[in-house]
Design a protein around this motif. Structure first.
Motif, short mmCIF file in Angstrom:
data_model
loop_
_atom_site.label_atom_id
_atom_site.label_comp_id
_atom_site.label_asym_id
_atom_site.label_seq_id
_atom_site.Cartn_x
_atom_site.Cartn_y
_atom_site.Cartn_z
N LEU A 18 41.22 30.79 40.39
CA LEU A 18 41.22 30.72 38.20
C LEU A 18 41.40 32.46 38.88
CD1 LEU A 18 41.75 30.29 35.82
CD2 LEU A 18 39.39 30.32 35.08
N LYS A 19 41.00 32.84 39.25
CA LYS A 19 41.06 34.69 39.25
C LYS A 19 41.63 34.93 39.89
CE LYS A 19 39.08 39.15 41.43
NZ LYS A 19 38.23 39.05 42.14
N ARG A 20 42.77 34.44 41.41
CA ARG A 20 44.11 34.20 41.81
C ARG A 20 45.26 34.19 41.05
NH1 ARG A 20 42.14 32.07 46.67
NH2 ARG A 20 44.41 29.96 45.99
N GLU A 21 44.94 32.96 40.25
CA GLU A 21 45.91 32.52 39.73
C GLU A 21 46.30 33.65 38.53
OE1 GLU A 21 47.26 28.05 38.31
OE2 GLU A 21 45.02 28.19 37.98
N ILE A 22 44.99 34.03 38.06
CA ILE A 22 45.21 34.79 36.96
C ILE A 22 46.07 36.57 37.27
CG2 ILE A 22 44.51 36.75 34.66
CD1 ILE A 22 42.66 33.78 34.69
N GLN A 23 45.11 36.62 38.46
CA GLN A 23 45.91 38.32 39.69
C GLN A 23 47.17 37.72 39.79
OE1 GLN A 23 43.01 37.90 42.22
NE2 GLN A 23 42.07 40.10 41.05
N ASP A 24 47.74 36.78 39.98
CA ASP A 24 49.37 36.46 40.28
C ASP A 24 50.41 36.27 39.25
OD1 ASP A 24 48.21 35.59 42.84
OD2 ASP A 24 48.36 33.77 42.81
N LEU A 25 49.69 36.15 37.93
CA LEU A 25 50.31 36.20 36.82
C LEU A 25 50.52 37.60 36.35
CD1 LEU A 25 49.80 33.06 34.13
CD2 LEU A 25 51.87 33.87 35.64
N GLY A 26 49.57 38.53 36.93
CA GLY A 26 49.97 39.88 36.87
C GLY A 26 48.71 40.83 35.40
N TYR A 27 48.11 39.41 35.47
CA TYR A 27 46.66 40.32 34.50
C TYR A 27 45.73 40.92 34.77
CZ TYR A 27 49.95 38.25 31.67
OH TYR A 27 51.36 37.58 30.93
N GLU A 28 44.50 41.75 34.99
CA GLU A 28 44.18 42.75 35.18
C GLU A 28 42.55 41.45 34.76
OE1 GLU A 28 41.01 46.10 33.94
OE2 GLU A 28 42.96 46.32 32.93
N ILE A 29 42.12 41.45 35.72
CA ILE A 29 40.80 40.79 35.66
C ILE A 29 39.24 41.46 35.24
CG2 ILE A 29 38.63 39.35 36.90
CD1 ILE A 29 41.18 38.03 36.60
N ILE A 30 38.30 41.46 34.33
CA ILE A 30 37.60 42.42 33.80
C ILE A 30 36.74 41.76 34.16
CG2 ILE A 30 36.51 42.60 31.57
CD1 ILE A 30 38.70 42.64 30.20
N ASN A 31 36.00 40.12 34.01
CA ASN A 31 34.38 39.43 34.52
C ASN A 31 34.82 38.63 34.37
OD1 ASN A 31 32.32 40.01 35.00
ND2 ASN A 31 31.81 39.68 32.42
#
Length: 386
Positions: A18-31
């Protein structure tokens, strides 16, 4: 646009996908924590995350986080959250779910009722009214307590994101769409490689594989609770997210995705589900037993959810079934097999020790994702252009 904190819950053990998917959408991971990923985005991120994320269970708008060890503290700290910033005067609001782990406050029903009272109290003071009609848009609140830290979010998704809208018919022990997608994304499978699910049931693995191959966003054919939040999210942002999803679809591709099941009625249901998902032309479904599993080509992938024998009367059939599966796999030269199962004798009867094994909770059921790895195919030679 204002920066928001968003929380995406997922299956325990699949946070990295899921983290990789969110990053692929261009968003910054907080936690990244057990079972959830927190990330930063604006109002359009709520729309895009709901439409595009394959492995999240839902998307929550985080509105507060605090420590509470007494119900008085829970009431006061909940009251401090600026609810009027999110919920309009006619909004329908309630604490839809409360979960508590290793915390002093552990009764979900008490947590829910106290937090609702605190919300009403705060909004009475702000809107200067004593009674809320609650006949407008819905703002369901979800709260999670972990070691006395309370995290509060408003659910933007509504019905869980695993409900893509295509599965009208399901088999006895279906795997959820989000879990199937996450397991496929955990493997090195790509759309130019053969994909077979010999226990396809209602077709979830082949359908999710076809949607990944054709780049079809999983949420583009369903609705979300936050579509009604016109006070927070302009309608045009939802249209833009769906337009973006439409522009990325590539379903003229050549793929070899197959789903087999021994039950002909189940195969019919799988075909119907694939039709609903718009990927029927990309999948070959067939009534076939696992002992008849074969393919002439090399370097294919098996990704499947074989029977676990959760019911006692089915347990006795499992040794023979897993043995037949293992024997069929042995004949598939250079193939890799991935299976999720809770059956503890899997390796013994499959006839091979897994190269990798990953513990994954499928709901409350502890399962393992066994990975039997074949060799990588040789690199294709690149000839210089003339």
């Amino acid at each position: 646009m204002e920066k928001l904190e968003l929380i995406a819950p997922c299956h325990f053990g699949l946070e990295a996908v899921l983290k990789r998917e969110i990053q692929d959408l261009g968003y910054e991971i907080i936690n990244v924590e057990d079972g959830r990923v927190t990330f930063a985005g604006d109002a359009s991120a709520i729309c895009r995350a709901n439409v595009f994320l394959r492995t999240a269970e839902r998307v929550l708008l985080k509105v507060g986080s605090f420590k509470a060890v007494t119900f008085d503290e829970l009431f006061e700290r909940t009251k401090e959250i600026p609810w009027e910033k999110y919920i309009p005067e006619d909004g329908k609001f309630w604490v839809a779910k409360a979960a508590s782990v290793k915390s002093k406050l552990f009764s979900p029903s008490d947590i829910q009722s106290i937090m609702k009272k605190a919300m009403v109290n705060r909004m009475k003071q702000h809107y200067h009214i004593d009674w809320f009609e609650e006949n407008g848009a819905s703002y369901p609140v979800r709260v999670f307590l972990m070691k006395d830290i309370v995290t509060v979010g408003i659910d933007t998704s509504g019905v869980s994101l695993h409900k893509r809208g295509y599965r009208q018919l399901s088999s006895k022990a279906p795997i959820t769409e989000t879990l199937a997608a996450a397991l496929i994304l955990l493997t090195p499978w790509k759309k130019d490689r053969i994909f077979i699910d010999p226990f396809c049931g209602s077709g979830t693995f082949p359908i999710e594989a076809a949607m990944i191959a054709a780049n079809i966003a999983p949420g583009m054919n369903r609705s979300f609770t936050a579509e009604e939040w016109t006070n927070l999210i302009p309608r045009k942002l939802w249209y833009e997210a769906v337009d973006e999803a439409n522009s990325l679809i590539d379903d003229d591709i050549e793929v070899d995705i197959q789903g087999y099941d021994i039950d002909g009625e189940v195969v019919k249901a799988a075909r119907e589900n694939a039709r609903e998902a718009g990927v029927e032309h990309l999948i070959h479904f067939q009534e076939r037993a696992v002992k008849d599993l074969r393919h002439p080509k090399k370097y294919g992938f098996i990704i499947t959810n074989p029977p676990y024998g959760e019911r006692l009367e089915e347990k006795s059939a499992l040794p023979a079934l897993y043995r037949e599966f293992g024997e069929s796999f042995k004949k598939l030269d250079s193939w890799s097999a991935y299976m999720i199962t809770s059956y503890e004798e899997t390796e013994r009867y499959f006839g091979r020790k897994a190269d990798k094994n990953r513990k994954i909770y499928n709901g409350m059921l502890k399962t393992y994702f066994y990975q039997f790895l074949g060799p990588k195919p040789p690199r294709r030679k690149k000839y210089p252009e003339i």
